[in-house]
Write a protein that holds these residues in place. Structure first.
Motif, PDB file in Angstrom:
ATOM      1  N   UNK A 219      43.286  35.494  27.861  1.00  6.36           N
ATOM      2  CA  UNK A 219      43.387  36.917  28.206  1.00  6.36           C
ATOM      3  C   UNK A 219      42.019  37.481  28.602  1.00  6.36           C
ATOM      4  N   UNK A 220      41.369  36.795  29.504  1.00 11.71           N
ATOM      5  CA  UNK A 220      40.049  37.207  29.988  1.00 11.71           C
ATOM      6  C   UNK A 220      40.203  38.291  31.052  1.00 11.71           C
ATOM      7  N   UNK A 221      39.389  39.324  30.953  1.00  8.30           N
ATOM      8  CA  UNK A 221      39.380  40.356  31.979  1.00  8.30           C
ATOM      9  C   UNK A 221      38.519  39.900  33.155  1.00  8.30           C
ATOM     10  N   UNK A 222      38.878  40.371  34.335  1.00 15.97           N
ATOM     11  CA  UNK A 222      38.196  39.942  35.545  1.00 15.97           C
ATOM     12  C   UNK A 222      36.693  40.175  35.464  1.00 15.97           C
ATOM     13  N   UNK A 223      36.296  41.289  34.904  1.00 11.58           N
ATOM     14  CA  UNK A 223      34.874  41.604  34.821  1.00 11.58           C
ATOM     15  C   UNK A 223      34.083  40.673  33.926  1.00 11.58           C
ATOM     16  N   UNK A 224      34.769  39.938  33.055  1.00 10.59           N
ATOM     17  CA  UNK A 224      34.106  39.005  32.137  1.00 10.59           C
ATOM     18  C   UNK A 224      34.303  37.548  32.546  1.00 10.59           C
TER      19      UNK A 224
ATOM     20  N   UNK B 184      29.455  32.611  43.980  1.00 16.23           N
ATOM     21  CA  UNK B 184      30.416  31.590  44.413  1.00 16.23           C
ATOM     22  C   UNK B 184      31.363  32.077  45.498  1.00 16.23           C
ATOM     23  N   UNK B 185      31.377  33.380  45.731  1.00 15.46           N
ATOM     24  CA  UNK B 185      32.258  33.930  46.758  1.00 15.46           C
ATOM     25  C   UNK B 185      31.538  34.137  48.095  1.00 15.46           C
ATOM     26  N   UNK B 186      30.405  33.490  48.255  1.00 11.72           N
ATOM     27  CA  UNK B 186      29.665  33.560  49.524  1.00 11.72           C
ATOM     28  C   UNK B 186      29.108  32.173  49.861  1.00 11.72           C
ATOM     29  N   UNK B 187      29.948  31.161  49.793  1.00 15.05           N
ATOM     30  CA  UNK B 187      29.513  29.797  50.044  1.00 15.05           C
ATOM     31  C   UNK B 187      30.203  29.238  51.286  1.00 15.05           C
TER      32      UNK B 187
ATOM     33  N   UNK C 254      41.903  34.529  49.287  1.00 10.62           N
ATOM     34  CA  UNK C 254      42.810  35.644  49.003  1.00 10.62           C
ATOM     35  C   UNK C 254      42.586  36.129  47.573  1.00 10.62           C
ATOM     36  N   UNK C 255      42.484  35.198  46.640  1.00  7.83           N
ATOM     37  CA  UNK C 255      42.224  35.517  45.230  1.00  7.83           C
ATOM     38  C   UNK C 255      40.913  34.845  44.834  1.00  7.83           C
ATOM     39  N   UNK C 256      39.929  35.643  44.444  1.00 10.40           N
ATOM     40  CA  UNK C 256      38.611  35.096  44.141  1.00 10.40           C
ATOM     41  C   UNK C 256      38.590  34.428  42.773  1.00 10.40           C
ATOM     42  N   UNK C 257      37.461  33.811  42.460  1.00  8.78           N
ATOM     43  CA  UNK C 257      37.338  33.037  41.232  1.00  8.78           C
ATOM     44  C   UNK C 257      37.642  33.888  40.000  1.00  8.78           C
ATOM     45  N   UNK C 258      37.073  35.073  39.929  1.00  6.78           N
ATOM     46  CA  UNK C 258      37.291  35.921  38.757  1.00  6.78           C
ATOM     47  C   UNK C 258      38.754  36.308  38.596  1.00  6.78           C
ATOM     48  N   UNK C 259      39.411  36.608  39.719  1.00  9.55           N
ATOM     49  CA  UNK C 259      40.833  36.960  39.676  1.00  9.55           C
ATOM     50  C   UNK C 259      41.668  35.792  39.178  1.00  9.55           C
ATOM     51  N   UNK C 260      41.323  34.589  39.620  1.00  6.98           N
ATOM     52  CA  UNK C 260      42.084  33.410  39.207  1.00  6.98           C
ATOM     53  C   UNK C 260      41.934  33.145  37.709  1.00  6.98           C
TER      54      UNK C 260
END
Length: 265
Positions: free
Chosen positions: A120-125, A177-180, A200-206
Motif C-alpha cells: 500500500x505504497x503511495x505514489x509520492x513515496x 528514471x522517467x527521462x531515459x 503510459x504509467x510511470x514507475x511510481x504509479x506502477x
C-alpha cells in the motif's frame, strides 16, 4: 554503483564495475579484478533470500507510441501479467527461437528492482522502495499470442526468453528514471528508439498500483514495457538492448537444436 553477478573460476561471485573491469566482492577474493570478457554473466539478482525475486511483473502496451503502433488506445489502468523467474538469463547469453515460428521479437524494457517490502505504497513515496534498475529484453513470440492485452504463458514465460543485465544500477545513481533513452540494435542496425518519458504509467504509479493489492518483496522485478519499433529476429540475430545510464544488454538468437548450449550459457 553498477553491480553484477558472474561466474568465474568455477564459482559465482558478486562484483561491481571499477575502471572498466569487474571487481569481486567475494570474501577472500575481495578487490581482485577480472575482465568483462573473462566471465559468464548471470542475471544481476541474488538467487537466495532476502533479495531473490518472488514476483516478476510485466506490462503490456505501456508506451503510447507502442499502442499507436498496434492501433490500440492506451490502457486506462496497467495491463499487467506475471512471468516466471526461471525465464531469466544473463548478459551475452543465448535465447532459443522455437522451430517453425514466424515472428519472434525483442522488447527493450527498463526493469525496476524492489529494495524493501512494499505494501500500500503511495505514489509520492514509491521511489523509496526501489533498489535499482537494470535492462530487460522481454522476448515475445507472436505466433502464440492469443490476446495483446493478456499475453499467454507460451508467449512470455519461455526458458531463455528474458535476458536481463548486465548491471543492477543503484537507484541513487539514476537521477530520473522517467527521462531515459532506450535503443535496440539488431546485427548493428538501429531498429528501436524511444524514451521512458513515453510510458503510459510511470514507475511510481506502477509501484503504487501493484502494492495496492499485493506485497512486493526485495528483489522483485517490474518490467515496464517497450516502445514501438519491435521487429522479427531470425536465428543468428545479435540483439543489443540499451538504456541510457543503465547499460547495454547483449543477446544472441539460436535455434532449437542449440537449446542445451543456450541453457549452459
Amino acid at each position: 554503483m553498477k553491480h553484477a553477478r558472474i561466474a568465474w573460476s568455477g564459482a559465482v561471485h558478486d562484483a561491481v564495475a571499477v575502471d572498466g573491469q569487474l571487481q569481486l566482492l567475494t570474501p577472500g577474493l575481495r578487490g581482485q579484478r577480472v575482465g568483462f570478457d573473462d566471465v559468464v554473466w548471470l542475471p544481476p539478482l541474488t538467487p537466495t533470500p532476502p533479495h531473490r525475486p518472488r514476483s516478476v511483473l510485466a506490462l503490456a502496451i505501456n508506451y503510447a507510441d507502442h499502442a499507436r503502433e498496434l492501433a490500440f488506445k492506451p490502457p486506462e489502468e496497467p495491463l499487467a501479467f506475471a512471468k516466471s523467474a526461471s525465464s531469466l538469463i544473463g548478459h551475452r547469453a543465448r535465447t532459443v527461437r522455437p522451430d517453425g515460428v514466424e515472428n519472434m521479437h525483442y522488447e527493450c524494457e527498463l526493469a525496476v528492482v524492489i529494495g524493501r517490502e512494499a505494501r500500500r505504497v503511495k505514489k509520492g513515496d514509491a521511489y523509496d522502495y526501489v533498489r535499482g534498475y537494470t535492462v530487460a529484453n522481454d522476448y515475445a513470440i507472436r505466433d502464440y499470442l492469443e490476446n495483446w492485452y493478456r499475453p499467454n504463458l507460451r508467449v512470455k514465460n519461455r526458458a531463455t526468453c528474458t535476458p536481463i543485465g548486465p548491471w543492477l544500477v543503484d537507484a541513487a545513481d539514476v537521477a530520473d528514471p522517467m527521462r531515459l533513452a532506450l535503443r535496440t540494435t539488431v546485427n548493428g542496425q538501429v531498429t528501436q528508439q524511444g524514451t521512458t518519458a513515453d510510458m503510459v504509467f510511470d514507475v511510481a504509479t506502477l509501484i503504487e498500483y501493484f502494492s495496492s493489492f499485493m506485497t512486493l518483496y526485495p528483489g522483485d522485478l517490474i518490467l515496464t514495457g517497450t516502445p514501438d519499433g519491435v521487429v522479427n529476429c531470425p536465428v543468428g540475430s545479435e540483439v543489443v538492448c540499451e538504456i541510457e545510464g543503465i547499460g547495454a544488454l547483449h543477446n544472441t538468437i539460436v535455434s532449437e537444436p542449440n537449446r542445451a548450449l543456450a541453457q549452459a550459457q
